[in-house]
Scaffold this motif. Sequence first.
Motif, short mmCIF file in Angstrom:
data_model
loop_
_atom_site.label_atom_id
_atom_site.label_comp_id
_atom_site.label_asym_id
_atom_site.label_seq_id
_atom_site.Cartn_x
_atom_site.Cartn_y
_atom_site.Cartn_z
N GLN A 1 -54.91 -46.83 9.62
CA GLN A 1 -55.89 -46.51 8.74
C GLN A 1 -55.26 -45.36 7.77
OE1 GLN A 1 -59.14 -47.84 8.09
NE2 GLN A 1 -58.65 -49.18 9.70
N TRP A 2 -54.80 -45.84 6.45
CA TRP A 2 -54.12 -44.95 5.53
C TRP A 2 -55.03 -43.73 5.20
CZ3 TRP A 2 -49.25 -45.51 6.00
CH2 TRP A 2 -48.61 -46.63 6.30
N LYS A 3 -54.47 -42.61 5.19
CA LYS A 3 -55.37 -41.28 4.75
C LYS A 3 -54.86 -41.14 3.05
CE LYS A 3 -54.64 -38.97 8.96
NZ LYS A 3 -53.93 -37.78 9.61
N ASP A 4 -55.91 -41.12 2.57
CA ASP A 4 -56.21 -40.64 1.03
C ASP A 4 -54.85 -39.73 0.81
OD1 ASP A 4 -58.27 -42.66 0.89
OD2 ASP A 4 -59.73 -40.89 0.35
N PHE A 5 -54.42 -39.96 -0.29
CA PHE A 5 -53.42 -38.92 -0.82
C PHE A 5 -54.09 -38.22 -1.78
CE2 PHE A 5 -49.97 -38.06 -3.68
CZ PHE A 5 -49.04 -37.22 -2.70
N LEU B 1 -56.46 -44.84 -0.48
CA LEU B 1 -55.57 -46.18 -0.03
C LEU B 1 -56.58 -47.21 0.85
CD1 LEU B 1 -52.75 -43.90 0.80
CD2 LEU B 1 -52.78 -45.41 -0.95
N SER B 2 -57.72 -46.98 0.91
CA SER B 2 -58.48 -47.95 1.74
C SER B 2 -58.17 -49.33 1.39
CB SER B 2 -60.32 -47.78 1.62
OG SER B 2 -60.48 -48.01 0.39
N HIS B 3 -57.98 -49.76 0.15
CA HIS B 3 -57.50 -51.14 0.00
C HIS B 3 -56.27 -51.85 0.77
CE1 HIS B 3 -54.89 -48.98 -2.73
NE2 HIS B 3 -54.21 -50.12 -2.77
N PHE C 1 -50.24 -53.42 5.90
CA PHE C 1 -49.40 -53.11 4.65
C PHE C 1 -48.61 -51.86 5.24
CE2 PHE C 1 -53.31 -55.04 3.19
CZ PHE C 1 -52.69 -55.93 2.21
N THR C 2 -47.71 -51.77 4.98
CA THR C 2 -46.67 -50.37 5.29
C THR C 2 -46.76 -49.54 3.95
OG1 THR C 2 -44.23 -51.19 4.33
CG2 THR C 2 -44.96 -51.90 6.34
N LEU C 3 -46.32 -48.39 4.52
CA LEU C 3 -46.36 -47.06 3.19
C LEU C 3 -45.32 -47.67 2.17
CD1 LEU C 3 -45.12 -43.77 4.08
CD2 LEU C 3 -44.01 -45.93 5.35
N HIS C 4 -44.34 -48.68 2.14
CA HIS C 4 -43.39 -48.92 1.30
C HIS C 4 -44.15 -49.67 0.03
CE1 HIS C 4 -39.19 -48.34 3.36
NE2 HIS C 4 -40.32 -48.21 4.24
N CYS C 5 -45.38 -50.02 0.07
CA CYS C 5 -46.25 -50.50 -0.70
C CYS C 5 -46.69 -49.67 -1.87
CB CYS C 5 -47.49 -51.34 -0.14
SG CYS C 5 -47.08 -52.96 0.84
N PHE C 6 -46.83 -48.26 -1.42
CA PHE C 6 -47.09 -47.24 -2.41
C PHE C 6 -46.17 -46.03 -2.42
CE2 PHE C 6 -49.46 -46.52 1.59
CZ PHE C 6 -49.19 -45.30 1.87
N ILE D 1 -44.46 -36.04 -0.74
CA ILE D 1 -44.15 -36.66 0.30
C ILE D 1 -45.35 -37.17 1.04
CG2 ILE D 1 -43.08 -36.32 2.82
CD1 ILE D 1 -41.31 -36.26 0.42
N TYR D 2 -45.30 -38.39 1.35
CA TYR D 2 -46.55 -39.02 2.29
C TYR D 2 -45.90 -39.58 3.61
CZ TYR D 2 -50.52 -41.69 3.38
OH TYR D 2 -51.67 -42.46 3.87
N PRO D 3 -46.23 -39.01 4.60
CA PRO D 3 -45.44 -39.39 6.11
C PRO D 3 -46.49 -40.49 6.82
CG PRO D 3 -46.75 -37.31 6.38
CD PRO D 3 -46.96 -37.77 4.99
N ASP D 4 -45.86 -41.39 7.51
CA ASP D 4 -46.56 -42.13 8.41
C ASP D 4 -45.83 -41.91 9.87
OD1 ASP D 4 -44.15 -43.56 8.61
OD2 ASP D 4 -45.14 -45.37 7.97
#
Length: 176
Positions: A2-6, A15-17, A44-49, A64-67
């Motif tokens: 689940q992606w955390k909002d940025f 990023l819920s979509h 979806f990977t973080l490379h999408c955003f 910076i956005y980490p996973d």
Amino acid sequence: MQWKDFNYGGRVYDLSHLHPRIFRFTRPAEGAHAAEVFDVEVRFTLHCFSRGPRDGETFDPLLIYPDDYEARIFDFRRYEMSKWLPEIIQGMPARKPRHNKSRGNYFSVELVAENGDTVEYDIFFKVRKPAKGRLEMIVETAFVRDPGYGSTRPDGKPVRFWIILHNTRHGLMIRT
């Protein structure tokens, strides 16, 4: 995942979509082939955003956005374009993605409106069978090709989306 909002500059980027979800694809009966239903978990990977830094680029470290695997620069254009991804994935049966032999994945080039202009949006994905009865699609990256990055679109032979799903489910090779 689940992606955390940025959060940046007092704005929240939802990023819920891009949260994992199950897409149901129903291939209609055709000739001797019976109808077939595919429930595919799409991630979806973080490379999408996000993107990697350009050579010599300086950037705000707050971008910076980490996973769990890496940290990349949040890219506002990729983020905006990523909002199209669920709709594009749902419509994939009407398309013929291309097989990227060098990476063992597939890509589709979509025409998407951006600021009133139509742009080519490259989407790279893999489909695999992680367990019996399950299919998983990983959207590895999606972007509008940037001439400043110096990469080129790979050549690839078109493959019907139904073939990708059917052959992956049944452990069959996909001729390319």
